[in-house]
Motif scaffolding. Structure first.
Motif, PDB file in Angstrom:
ATOM      1  N   THR A   1     -67.826 -48.203 -23.148  1.00  0.00           N
ATOM      2  CA  THR A   1     -66.618 -48.608 -23.847  1.00  0.00           C
ATOM      3  C   THR A   1     -65.409 -48.042 -23.117  1.00  0.00           C
ATOM      4  O   THR A   1     -65.536 -47.260 -22.170  1.00  0.00           O
ATOM      5  N   ALA A   2     -64.227 -48.461 -23.534  1.00  0.00           N
ATOM      6  CA  ALA A   2     -62.964 -47.961 -22.982  1.00  0.00           C
ATOM      7  C   ALA A   2     -61.870 -48.470 -23.899  1.00  0.00           C
ATOM      8  O   ALA A   2     -62.086 -49.406 -24.679  1.00  0.00           O
ATOM      9  N   SER A   3     -60.697 -47.871 -23.799  1.00  0.00           N
ATOM     10  CA  SER A   3     -59.599 -48.320 -24.645  1.00  0.00           C
ATOM     11  C   SER A   3     -59.234 -49.761 -24.292  1.00  0.00           C
ATOM     12  O   SER A   3     -59.465 -50.214 -23.156  1.00  0.00           O
TER      13      SER A   3
ATOM     14  N   SER B   1     -65.209 -53.232 -20.120  1.00  0.00           N
ATOM     15  CA  SER B   1     -65.670 -51.842 -20.186  1.00  0.00           C
ATOM     16  C   SER B   1     -66.303 -51.390 -18.875  1.00  0.00           C
ATOM     17  O   SER B   1     -66.631 -50.212 -18.715  1.00  0.00           O
TER      18      SER B   1
ATOM     19  N   ASP C   1     -67.638 -43.415 -22.799  1.00  0.00           N
ATOM     20  CA  ASP C   1     -66.259 -43.911 -22.755  1.00  0.00           C
ATOM     21  C   ASP C   1     -65.792 -43.805 -21.306  1.00  0.00           C
ATOM     22  O   ASP C   1     -65.657 -42.704 -20.764  1.00  0.00           O
ATOM     23  N   THR C   2     -65.553 -44.947 -20.682  1.00  0.00           N
ATOM     24  CA  THR C   2     -65.237 -44.967 -19.259  1.00  0.00           C
ATOM     25  C   THR C   2     -63.743 -44.872 -18.978  1.00  0.00           C
ATOM     26  O   THR C   2     -63.335 -44.934 -17.813  1.00  0.00           O
ATOM     27  N   THR C   3     -62.933 -44.715 -20.009  1.00  0.00           N
ATOM     28  CA  THR C   3     -61.481 -44.621 -19.817  1.00  0.00           C
ATOM     29  C   THR C   3     -61.147 -43.467 -18.877  1.00  0.00           C
ATOM     30  O   THR C   3     -61.483 -42.312 -19.135  1.00  0.00           O
TER      31      THR C   3
ATOM     32  N   ARG D   1     -57.760 -53.287 -16.219  1.00  0.00           N
ATOM     33  CA  ARG D   1     -58.836 -53.571 -15.260  1.00  0.00           C
ATOM     34  C   ARG D   1     -58.972 -55.069 -15.017  1.00  0.00           C
ATOM     35  O   ARG D   1     -59.109 -55.518 -13.882  1.00  0.00           O
TER      36      ARG D   1
ATOM     37  N   GLU E   1     -56.857 -49.925 -21.342  1.00  0.00           N
ATOM     38  CA  GLU E   1     -57.547 -49.680 -20.066  1.00  0.00           C
ATOM     39  C   GLU E   1     -58.309 -50.918 -19.617  1.00  0.00           C
ATOM     40  O   GLU E   1     -58.274 -51.317 -18.450  1.00  0.00           O
ATOM     41  N   ARG E   2     -58.981 -51.545 -20.555  1.00  0.00           N
ATOM     42  CA  ARG E   2     -59.772 -52.730 -20.216  1.00  0.00           C
ATOM     43  C   ARG E   2     -58.882 -53.894 -19.795  1.00  0.00           C
ATOM     44  O   ARG E   2     -59.219 -54.648 -18.887  1.00  0.00           O
TER      45      ARG E   2
END
Length: 228
Positions: free
Chosen positions: A153-155, A19, A208-210, A162, A158-159
């Motif tokens: 958090t993030a999807s 995340s 949400d960092t997405t 990364r 996406e995670r």
């Protein structure tokens, strides 16, 4: 600490794997001039030490003894680089960043004995002028009285992307599909465990960092500590 003393401020940054907690926590700690606790590294270090000693990671009593005995030291390289993690005298920083170490940490983190063994060690990082605590239960269990709390958090996709980039940049041979499966499995394990399940603290700001650039996330987190 005398009752009249002002408590040392703590900013907790919790969230699932990938995340952005580690990167964001380091940058925010640098901006604030505060100390940094990477709690995930403690669990990874215990899993690493136990594995190197041949301990069965499904044996709670044995892993708990390893947690109590493991010597973990964080060393600042002094050049702005990555903080080094020394486990029982060995620089294990690179080994601790692998998905294998992450999976081991998630597994042993479900043991009450291990969590109890690391509780005071984590609380001991609370020193002036302040602390940024990065983890999964920093705001709910370790520092419930922290005045500043964030949940990143993030999807899962996406995670996974990364982590894929991060590990490939380190020269590790990984696949995106395998990383996604591991992240999803870890999410389920962390959220379902009986002791300190992964969840936002009731008073935490969820971000949400997405799709959000790192600078944007840092600014959002800093706004919790330094309101505009």
């Amino acid at each position: 600490m005398p009752k009249s003393a002002t408590p040392i401020p703590v900013l907790t940054i919790d969230g699932p794997s990938g995340s952005g907690k580690g990167t964001i926590s380091r940058l925010v700690a640098d901006r604030l001039g505060w100390h940094l606790l990477d709690s995930g590294a403690l669990y990874r270090a215990v899993g690493y030490a136990a594995g190197m000693s041949g301990v069965d990671l499904t044996d709670e009593a044995a892993v708990t003894r390893s947690a109590e005995a493991t010597r973990i030291v964080f060393r600042d390289p002094g050049d702005g680089g990555e903080t080094r993690v020394v486990v029982n005298g060995h620089d294990a920083t690179d080994e601790l960043r692998t998905e294998t170490a992450g999976a081991a940490a998630s597994a042993i983190a479900a043991f009450p004995g291990v969590r109890a063994a690391l509780f005071d060690k984590q609380r001991g990082f609370r020193k002036g002028p302040g602390l940024v605590a990065d983890g999964r239960d920093m705001g709910t269990v370790i520092f419930p009285d922290a005045p500043f709390k964030v949940f990143l958090t993030a999807s899962a996709d996406e995670r996974a992307r990364r982590r894929y980039k991060q590990l490939k940049d380190k020269g590790l041979n990984v696949t995106l599909s395998a990383l996604l499966r591991e992240i999803q499995a870890r999410d389920e394990r962390d959220a379902a465990r009986v002791v300190a399940p992964l969840r936002p603290a009731d008073d935490a700001l969820t971000i949400d960092t997405t799709g959000i650039p790192v600078d944007g996330v840092v600014a959002a987190v800093l706004s919790v500590v330094r309101p505009a």
